[in-house]
Design a protein around this motif. Structure first.
Motif, mmCIF file in Angstrom:
data_model
loop_
_atom_site.group_PDB
_atom_site.id
_atom_site.type_symbol
_atom_site.label_atom_id
_atom_site.label_comp_id
_atom_site.label_asym_id
_atom_site.label_seq_id
_atom_site.Cartn_x
_atom_site.Cartn_y
_atom_site.Cartn_z
ATOM 1 N N ILE A 7 0.820 -1.311 0.014
ATOM 2 C CA ILE A 7 -0.100 -0.060 0.047
ATOM 3 C C ILE A 7 1.055 1.288 -0.007
ATOM 4 N N ILE A 8 1.828 1.223 1.027
ATOM 5 C CA ILE A 8 2.880 2.490 1.072
ATOM 6 C C ILE A 8 3.415 2.709 -0.287
ATOM 7 N N ASN A 9 3.904 1.769 -1.037
ATOM 8 C CA ASN A 9 4.576 1.778 -2.232
ATOM 9 C C ASN A 9 3.773 2.347 -3.392
ATOM 10 N N ARG A 10 2.559 1.729 -3.547
ATOM 11 C CA ARG A 10 1.487 2.193 -4.262
ATOM 12 C C ARG A 10 1.096 3.851 -3.894
ATOM 13 N N PHE A 11 0.933 3.949 -2.906
ATOM 14 C CA PHE A 11 0.438 5.349 -2.409
ATOM 15 C C PHE A 11 1.779 6.233 -2.866
ATOM 16 N N LEU A 158 10.975 17.620 -6.502
ATOM 17 C CA LEU A 158 12.286 16.783 -6.413
ATOM 18 C C LEU A 158 12.290 16.628 -4.824
ATOM 19 N N ILE A 159 12.083 17.991 -3.996
ATOM 20 C CA ILE A 159 12.438 17.683 -2.724
ATOM 21 C C ILE A 159 11.324 16.897 -1.916
ATOM 22 N N LEU A 160 10.106 17.211 -2.299
ATOM 23 C CA LEU A 160 9.006 16.447 -1.594
ATOM 24 C C LEU A 160 9.088 14.954 -2.149
ATOM 25 N N ALA A 161 9.575 14.728 -3.390
ATOM 26 C CA ALA A 161 9.770 13.010 -3.609
ATOM 27 C C ALA A 161 10.774 12.586 -2.630
ATOM 28 N N LEU A 162 12.015 13.439 -2.556
ATOM 29 C CA LEU A 162 13.013 12.853 -1.807
ATOM 30 C C LEU A 162 12.455 12.757 -0.360
ATOM 31 N N ALA A 163 11.735 13.700 0.276
ATOM 32 C CA ALA A 163 11.203 13.567 1.516
ATOM 33 C C ALA A 163 10.366 12.397 1.746
ATOM 34 N N ALA A 164 9.567 12.000 0.889
ATOM 35 C CA ALA A 164 8.593 10.947 0.728
ATOM 36 C C ALA A 164 9.589 9.607 0.759
ATOM 37 N N LEU A 165 10.598 9.429 -0.079
ATOM 38 C CA LEU A 165 11.414 8.289 -0.077
ATOM 39 C C LEU A 165 12.077 8.376 1.307
ATOM 40 N N ILE A 166 12.599 9.423 2.164
ATOM 41 C CA ILE A 166 13.249 9.283 3.270
ATOM 42 C C ILE A 166 12.097 8.685 4.216
ATOM 43 N N LEU A 167 11.036 9.274 4.198
ATOM 44 C CA LEU A 167 9.991 8.697 5.117
ATOM 45 C C LEU A 167 9.567 7.411 5.033
ATOM 46 N N PHE A 169 11.782 4.969 4.171
ATOM 47 C CA PHE A 169 12.936 4.298 4.716
ATOM 48 C C PHE A 169 12.635 4.422 5.930
ATOM 49 N N VAL A 170 12.434 5.629 6.756
ATOM 50 C CA VAL A 170 12.543 5.574 7.907
ATOM 51 C C VAL A 170 11.360 4.604 8.651
ATOM 52 N N ASN A 171 10.167 4.817 8.038
ATOM 53 C CA ASN A 171 8.991 4.037 8.313
ATOM 54 C C ASN A 171 9.541 2.535 8.354
ATOM 55 N N LYS A 172 10.279 1.995 7.338
ATOM 56 C CA LYS A 172 10.510 0.630 6.897
ATOM 57 C C LYS A 172 11.570 0.297 8.292
ATOM 58 N N ASN A 173 12.403 1.216 8.590
ATOM 59 C CA ASN A 173 13.474 0.736 9.394
ATOM 60 C C ASN A 173 12.750 0.705 10.905
ATOM 61 N N LEU A 174 11.878 1.796 11.212
ATOM 62 C CA LEU A 174 11.157 1.804 12.475
ATOM 63 C C LEU A 174 10.520 0.347 12.651
ATOM 64 N N LYS A 175 9.779 -0.115 11.650
ATOM 65 C CA LYS A 175 8.910 -1.212 11.663
ATOM 66 C C LYS A 175 9.928 -2.346 12.015
ATOM 67 N N LYS A 176 11.101 -2.354 11.236
ATOM 68 C CA LYS A 176 12.163 -3.486 11.474
ATOM 69 C C LYS A 176 12.552 -3.449 12.858
ATOM 70 N N ILE A 177 12.747 -2.374 13.387
ATOM 71 C CA ILE A 177 13.237 -2.263 14.987
ATOM 72 C C ILE A 177 12.063 -2.893 15.660
ATOM 73 N N SER A 178 10.854 -2.266 15.679
ATOM 74 C CA SER A 178 9.820 -2.784 16.421
ATOM 75 C C SER A 178 9.643 -4.270 16.363
ATOM 76 N N ASP A 179 9.504 -4.816 15.084
ATOM 77 C CA ASP A 179 9.623 -6.099 14.845
ATOM 78 C C ASP A 179 10.647 -6.833 15.586
ATOM 79 N N ASP A 180 11.729 -6.377 15.655
ATOM 80 C CA ASP A 180 12.785 -6.907 16.052
ATOM 81 C C ASP A 180 12.850 -6.893 17.656
ATOM 82 N N PHE A 192 17.691 -1.843 -2.252
ATOM 83 C CA PHE A 192 17.135 -0.770 -3.183
ATOM 84 C C PHE A 192 17.336 -1.345 -4.831
ATOM 85 N N LEU A 193 18.610 -1.482 -5.089
ATOM 86 C CA LEU A 193 18.907 -1.892 -6.533
ATOM 87 C C LEU A 193 18.195 -3.245 -7.062
ATOM 88 N N GLN A 194 17.597 -4.192 -6.031
ATOM 89 C CA GLN A 194 16.842 -5.236 -6.704
ATOM 90 C C GLN A 194 15.371 -5.102 -6.414
#
Ligand code: HEC
Ligand code: HEC
Ligand code: HEC
Ligand code: HEC
Ligand code: HEC
Ligand code: HEC
Length: 429
Positions: A7-11, A158-167, A169-180, A192-194
């Motif tokens: 969903i996040i990716n589509r969004f 571009l700046i907004l897109a970058l911000a979205a990207l960073i968010l 990644f942050v979201n993903k990492n937070l989720k990983k940490i909480s899962d961990d 990323f490259l794959q």
């Protein structure tokens, strides 16, 4: 991939597409209230673009301070003839400034006039050039299109897109940490490259942006605004049409009668230059600032004409060779443009399309000659469609529907667009 990630990716994709689209939209859309555009298209043929030089019309910098009543200034700009006729003292005074009268602009709205006045003030005070961070662009250049705003939007996107990207990644990492911390085992994220989703998004974006700029560059390829070639004879329009006030149609009479305006033949020059053998006018300089000897240039004309100034009566016009003038304005072969249709029927001034020729020594191309330039003017320009008087163009009586609509008040004027000026086959072979 988990559903939430999906969903996040589509969004993310949707948001990015929307931003990109809105950016492209701003690239194409023209703000009708843009003071700069309005000034360039409507006023700059007579008032100088740097707001400080005296031309056909007076310099306009500081104009608001000179008119006590702002409403009257608006009235002047909209219809100076009416204001002068009403006897308003300032208008009567200003009308004596110049031998020519100012054009009227009955369609300008108050916000549009305000935008023009704002542009005059900002341009004249140098604020615009300072904001751009470039040295003063000068009157000539100010016809350039406004790519500033689109760029700004592009950067923001571009700046907004970058911000979205960073968010993300942050979201993903937070989720990983909480899962961990909860001890849940998550599959390792794909680098990323794959990640096909990211790769596809990047590729599509690059394709759109790259495609846009390539197309734009290709379309611009044959354009030559400001083109000012070196001519075989330094023939000055300023000297002839400006200082000596020779009518354009004396030499370019074809513009009244036919498709092309045409360049006069040597014999036309010789009508005058059989007797005008020396140049005694103001000092001439070429584009680089080198002095030009006018008399020597007239001698070049005699070379072409096969004319001996010592022995004028022996001249045989049949011996004249054509002068190889370099053509400046060149529409592509697939475009049909007709001078008489514009100059005679449409009543468009030469200066509207060719700039202040009477101020140019050597002619340069003033307008872009792009399709957008033609089409924009056709959208805005009204045709002489006066229903009730005999002064209107009788040809338009074939447009029954418009006549009826005007009579019943459904519309108040007819533009070139309405009579078919945007139809492809009217301009394209
Ligand atoms: C066809 C040439 C022409 C065009 C186009 C033109 N002007 Fe003028 N303008 C003049 C002339 C000439 C005068 C001087 C008045 C006179 O002599 O009648 C003038 C005077 C003015 C004045 C009053 C100057 C003063 O000293 O008080 C203003 C304001 C003005 N023009 C604004 C504009 C604006 C804004 C536009 C574009 C919407 C415009 N003009 C388009 C020729 C033109
Ligand atoms: C005495 C003759 C003469 C008069 C008057 C004259 N021109 Fe010209 N014009 C020429 C000649 C010769 C050329 C070709 C040399 C050149 O480009 O400077 C030319 C070229 C041009 C061109 C560029 C054509 C191209 O190669 O694309 C334009 C535009 C033009 N004239 C417009 C005008 C306008 C507008 C006026 C009136 C204000 C005017 N001319 C008055 C002789 C004249
Ligand atoms: C209606 C008369 C007239 C016609 C037609 C005319 N000229 Fe001139 N020309 C003049 C006048 C007037 C001067 C300025 C003389 C002076 O100020 O001493 C001039 C000056 C010149 C000069 C010297 C200044 C400059 O512009 O470099 C040249 C060169 C010249 N003409 C070339 C031409 C050519 C080429 C043609 C034909 C396309 C032509 N003229 C047609 C009247 C004419
Ligand atoms: C509506 C805009 C418009 C107006 C008004 C206009 N021109 Fe042109 N003119 C053009 C375009 C566009 C070209 C290029 C035509 C081409 O390449 O086929 C051109 C070309 C020319 C040329 C080069 C020779 C030719 O015919 O291709 C001359 C000279 C010229 N114009 C003079 C004039 C004169 C003089 C007037 C006023 C009597 C005038 N123009 C009015 C748009 C205009
Ligand atoms: C400064 C304004 C202006 C510009 C720029 C302009 N035109 Fe026009 N054009 C007009 C006007 C006004 C008419 C209507 C004349 C009339 O009353 O029929 C017209 C009419 C036409 C028509 C006839 C349309 C019809 O339905 O009868 C064609 C074709 C045309 N123009 C082609 C062009 C091309 C090609 C260009 C660009 C190279 C161009 N015009 C640039 C003002 C302009
Ligand atoms: C008012 C005149 C006018 C009308 C109407 C017009 N065009 Fe054009 N078109 C032009 C001119 C002038 C050019 C040349 C622009 C250049 O050389 O940069 C052009 C160029 C083009 C090009 C080449 C790409 C480019 O921008 O140079 C295409 C494709 C095109 N027109 C398609 C169309 C289509 C499709 C329509 C109908 C929807 C249409 N035109 C209507 C004047 C017109």
């Amino acid at each position: 991939m988990t559903i939430s990630k999906h969903i996040i990716n589509r969004f993310f994709l949707i948001i990015l597409t929307l931003f990109t689209l809105s950016w492209f939209n701003t690239l194409f859309a023209q703000d009708a209230n843009d003071g700069k555009q309005l000034f360039i298209s409507k006023c700059q043929s007579c008032h100088s673009g740097d707001m400080k030089t005296d031309m056909t019309g007076p310099p306009l910098f500081g104009i608001e301070g000179q008119w006590e009543d702002k409403g009257k200034l608006h009235e002047w700009i909209r219809n100076n003839q009416k204001l002068i006729a009403s006897g308003y003292p300032k208008a009567v005074e200003v009308s004596k400034l110049k031998p020519t009268a100012m054009q009227t602009f009955p369609d300008l709205t108050d916000p549009q006039i305000d935008a023009i006045l704002k542009y005059i003030d900002e341009k004249g005070s140098g604020k615009l050039d300072a904001a751009k961070g470039t040295p003063a662009a000068g009157g000539e250049k100010s016809g350039e299109d406004t790519s500033q705003h689109p760029l700004l939007y592009g950067v923001i996107t571009l700046i907004l897109a970058l911000a979205a990207l960073i968010l993300i990644f942050v979201n993903k990492n937070l989720k990983k940490i909480s899962d961990d911390t909860e001890g849940k085992k998550t599959p390792d994220g794909i680098p990323f490259l794959q990640n096909k989703m990211y790769l596809a998004t990047t590729a599509i974006l690059l394709f759109i942006i790259g495609g846009y700029f390539t197309t734009k560059a290709m379309i611009n390829m044959n354009r030559q605004k400001n083109y000012e070639p070196r001519q075989p004879i330094f023939y000055s329009h300023k000297v002839h049409a400006g200082i000596n006030q020779i009518n354009c149609l004396y030499c370019h009479g074809n513009a009244w009668e036919s498709k092309t305006a045409a360049i006069p033949s040597v014999n036309v020059c010789m009508n005058c230059h059989k007797t005008i053998q020396k140049y005694n006018g103001p000092e001439l300089k070429d584009k680089q600032g080198n002095p030009i000897d006018g008399s020597a240039e007239i001698a070049k004309l005699y070379q072409y004409a096969g004319f001996d100034p010592q022995n004028p009566d022996a001249w045989d016009p049949n011996k004249a060779k054509p002068i190889d003038w370099v053509k400046i304005h060149n529409l592509p072969d697939h475009v049909y443009f007709n001078h008489s249709q514009h100059v005679r029927v449409g009543n468009v001034q030469c200066q509207t399309c060719h700039g202040e020729i009477t101020q140019m020594d050597e002619v340069h191309q003033f307008a872009e000659l792009s399709m957008g330039w033609c089409v924009n003017c056709h959208r805005q320009t009204k045709v002489n469609f006066n229903v009730d008087s005999t002064s209107g163009n009788q040809f338009y009586s074939i447009y029954e529907k418009f006549h009826n609509d005007i009579k019943s008040g459904k519309m108040d004027s007819v533009t070139v667009k309405d009579i078919g000026g945007l139809e492809c086959q009217k301009c394209h072979y």
